[in-house]
Design a protein around this motif. Structure first.
Motif, PDB file in Angstrom:
ATOM      1  N   GLU A   1       0.821  -1.212   0.000  1.00 56.48           N
ATOM      2  CA  GLU A   1       0.000   0.000   0.000  1.00 56.48           C
ATOM      3  C   GLU A   1       0.856   1.264   0.000  1.00 56.48           C
ATOM      4  O   GLU A   1       0.552   2.239  -0.703  1.00 56.48           O
ATOM      5  N   VAL A   2       1.945   1.248   0.761  1.00 54.03           N
ATOM      6  CA  VAL A   2       2.825   2.417   0.823  1.00 54.03           C
ATOM      7  C   VAL A   2       3.521   2.644  -0.512  1.00 54.03           C
ATOM      8  O   VAL A   2       3.659   3.786  -0.977  1.00 54.03           O
ATOM      9  N   VAL A   3       3.957   1.568  -1.160  1.00 56.62           N
ATOM     10  CA  VAL A   3       4.614   1.695  -2.469  1.00 56.62           C
ATOM     11  C   VAL A   3       3.646   2.286  -3.488  1.00 56.62           C
ATOM     12  O   VAL A   3       4.012   3.172  -4.276  1.00 56.62           O
ATOM     13  N   VAL A   4       2.397   1.814  -3.481  1.00 60.09           N
ATOM     14  CA  VAL A   4       1.399   2.362  -4.407  1.00 60.09           C
ATOM     15  C   VAL A   4       1.155   3.832  -4.110  1.00 60.09           C
ATOM     16  O   VAL A   4       1.028   4.661  -5.032  1.00 60.09           O
ATOM     17  N   LYS A   5       1.107   4.183  -2.829  1.00 61.16           N
ATOM     18  CA  LYS A   5       0.891   5.583  -2.446  1.00 61.16           C
ATOM     19  C   LYS A   5       2.015   6.470  -2.956  1.00 61.16           C
ATOM     20  O   LYS A   5       1.784   7.583  -3.443  1.00 61.16           O
ATOM     21  N   HIS A   6       3.265   5.991  -2.854  1.00 61.42           N
ATOM     22  CA  HIS A   6       4.396   6.741  -3.407  1.00 61.42           C
ATOM     23  C   HIS A   6       4.280   6.854  -4.928  1.00 61.42           C
ATOM     24  O   HIS A   6       4.555   7.912  -5.516  1.00 61.42           O
ATOM     25  N   LEU A   7       3.856   5.772  -5.549  1.00 58.53           N
ATOM     26  CA  LEU A   7       3.855   5.717  -7.010  1.00 58.53           C
ATOM     27  C   LEU A   7       2.844   6.664  -7.636  1.00 58.53           C
ATOM     28  O   LEU A   7       3.097   7.225  -8.706  1.00 58.53           O
TER      29      LEU A   7
END
Length: 383
Positions: free
Chosen positions: A146-152
Motif C-alpha cells: 500500500e505504501v509503495v502504491v501511495k508513493h507511485l
C-alpha cells in the motif's frame, strides 16, 4: 523515550544496510578477480576446457551471487541514496587487488609518478564514503504494498517518471535513428534505466523482508509490477553497457557510468521515497560533499592509463553479460593490464575475440570503424 528508541533503531538499520552493501561490493570484486585468475590459468596452460567447466569459475560465480544478494538485502535496511554511492567500494577494492597482484615492484619515485593519483583517488573515495554515510539520509519506514502504491501515484513521482520517459525516448531516438553513439548518451540511457532499477529493487526487497516476517506482500499486483521492472531494466542496462564496451575505453566507462548512475539513483530516492524530506541543510550539504569526493576519487582511480605492449594471451570480462574475451597479440602475459583495478568491471577497448573460439593469431587490422546498424562488434577494414 519512544522517539529516542526509534532514532536508535533507525541508525542501527542504516549501519546494517551500509555494512551489507560494503560486504556485497567487496565480495563481488573479489569474485570477479577469482574468475579472471581461472580464465588466465586456462589460457596460459592451453587447457581445452571451457571456462565454466572449471571449479575456479564456479567458485567466483558463487561469491558473485552471494555479494549481489547482500547488495539486494541492503536496500531493505538503508535508504536508497545511501546504498547506491557505495558501488565505489567495488571499484576501489578491484583497484587494490589489481595493484597487489598485477604490478611489479618499483622505486618510490616511479611509484609516485605512475600510481600517485590513483592512490589519491582511493583516499578521496574512502573519505567521501565516510561523509555520505555519516551525514546521509536517515529516513525509514515499512514499505508495504500500500505504501509503495501511495508513493507511485503521487504527483512528484508521476512528473518525475514522465520526464524520465520523455528523456529516455529522445536519447534512444538519437542513439538508434541518428547514430549518435556518444558515450554520454549511452550511459545516460543506462543511468535512466538504473534509477528505475533501484526504485524497484528497494520496493521488492522491502516486501520480501516483510513477507518473511509474516506480513504477506507477494499477492499484491504492485509486487509483480516492481519485480518485472527490476528484471527488465537490468537486462536492458546490460545490453547498453555491452555496446558501450565495444566502442569506448573501459576506464572511462567505469567512471562516467558510476557518476551518472549514482546521480540518478540519489535523485530517484529523493523523489520517490522522499529520503531527504526531514534532513537539514547541513546534512544535505555534507552528503553532497562526500558524494562529490567519491566521484573525484573514482575518476582518478579509473582514469585512462598508458596502454601496455601487445601480448598473448590474456582474458578480460565484459561487465554487462559476463562474456570472457581472449586477446592474442604477442608472446607474453603482462604484469599489468589496462584498467587493472577491475576484472569483470571492465573490458579493454582493443580488438577481442570470444573465449570459446580459437584465438586469432593473424596480424591485427590497422583500423576499424564502429557501426550501430547490427549492434555487434565494430566493423573491421583491412588496409
Amino acid at each position: 523515550m519512544d522517539m529516542s528508541r526509534a532514532d536508535e533503531d533507525s541508525y542501527t538499520n542504516n549501519l546494517i544496510g551500509t555494512l551489507l552493501a560494503i560486504f556485497g561490493n567487496v565480495l563481488v570484486s573479489i569474485s570477479l578477480n577469482i574468475q579472471k585468475y581461472g580464465h588466465v590459468t586456462i589460457v596460459g596452460a592451453k587447457d581445452p576446457r571451457v571456462f565454466y567447466h572449471t571449479k575456479t569459475w564456479w567458485f567466483g560465480f558463487f561469491l558473485t551471487t552471494l555479494g549481489e544478494a547482500a547488495n539486494f538485502v541492503s536496500y531493505a535496511f538503508a535508504p536508497l541514496s545511501l546504498v547506491a554511492p557505495l558501488n565505489a567500494v567495488s571499484i576501489l577494492t578491484s583497484f587494490i587487488l589489481g595493484f597487489i597482484f598485477m604490478h611489479e615492484k618499483s622505486k618510490a619515485k616511479d611509484f609516485a609518478k605512475h600510481h600517485g593519483l590513483s592512490f589519491l583517488g582511493s583516499v578521496l573515495a574512502v573519505a567521501g564514503a565516510y561523509l555520505f554515510v555519516a551525514f546521509g539520509p536517515n529516513s525509514h519506514g515499512k514499505l508495504t504494498a500500500e505504501v509503495v502504491v501511495k508513493h507511485l501515484v503521487g504527483w512528484p513521482v508521476l512528473l518525475y517518471l514522465v520526464l524520465e520517459i520523455i528523456t529516455f525516448c529522445l536519447l534512444l531516438y538519437f542513439y538508434k535513428q541518428r547514430n549518435a553513439n556518444y558515450l554520454v548518451i549511452i550511459l545516460l540511457l543506462v543511468a535512466l534505466l538504473g534509477s528505475v532499477t533501484v526504485i524497484s529493487v528497494k520496493a521488492v526487497s522491502h516486501m520480501l523482508i516483510l513477507t518473511l516476517e509474516g506480513s504477506m506482500q507477494l499477492y499484491y499486483p504492485i509486487f509483480t509490477v516492481m519485480f518485472v521492472c527490476m528484471v527488465s531494466t537490468v537486462v536492458f542496462q546490460a545490453s547498453f553497457l555491452s555496446q558501450a564496451c565495444k566502442l569506448y575505453d573501459s576506464c572511462l566507462i567505469a567512471s562516467v557510468n558510476y557518476i551518472l548512475s549514482t546521480i540518478f539513483a540519489v535523485l530517484a530516492g529523493a523523489v520517490f521515497y522522499l529520503e531527504f524530506s526531514h534532513e537539514d541543510i547541513l546534512h544535505i550539504s555534507m552528503f553532497l560533499l562526500g558524494t562529490a569526493a567519491c566521484f573525484l576519487g573514482v575518476f582518478l582511480i579509473t582514469r585512462t592509463r598508458k596502454k601496455n605492449k601487445s601480448f598473448e594471451p590474456y582474458v578480460t570480462m565484459n561487465m554487462s553479460n559476463g562474456v570472457p574475451t581472449i586477446h592474442s597479440k604477442g608472446p607474453e602475459v603482462p604484469t599489468e593490464f589496462s584498467g587493472s583495478f577491475s576484472y569483470g568491471a571492465l573490458v579493454n577497448s582493443d580488438r577481442t575475440t570470444s573465449s570459446n573460439q580459437p584465438a586469432n593469431t593473424e596480424e591485427p587490422t590497422t583500423g576499424f570503424r564502429p557501426t550501430r546498424a547490427s549492434g555487434g562488434l565494430p566493423d573491421r577494414k583491412q588496409d
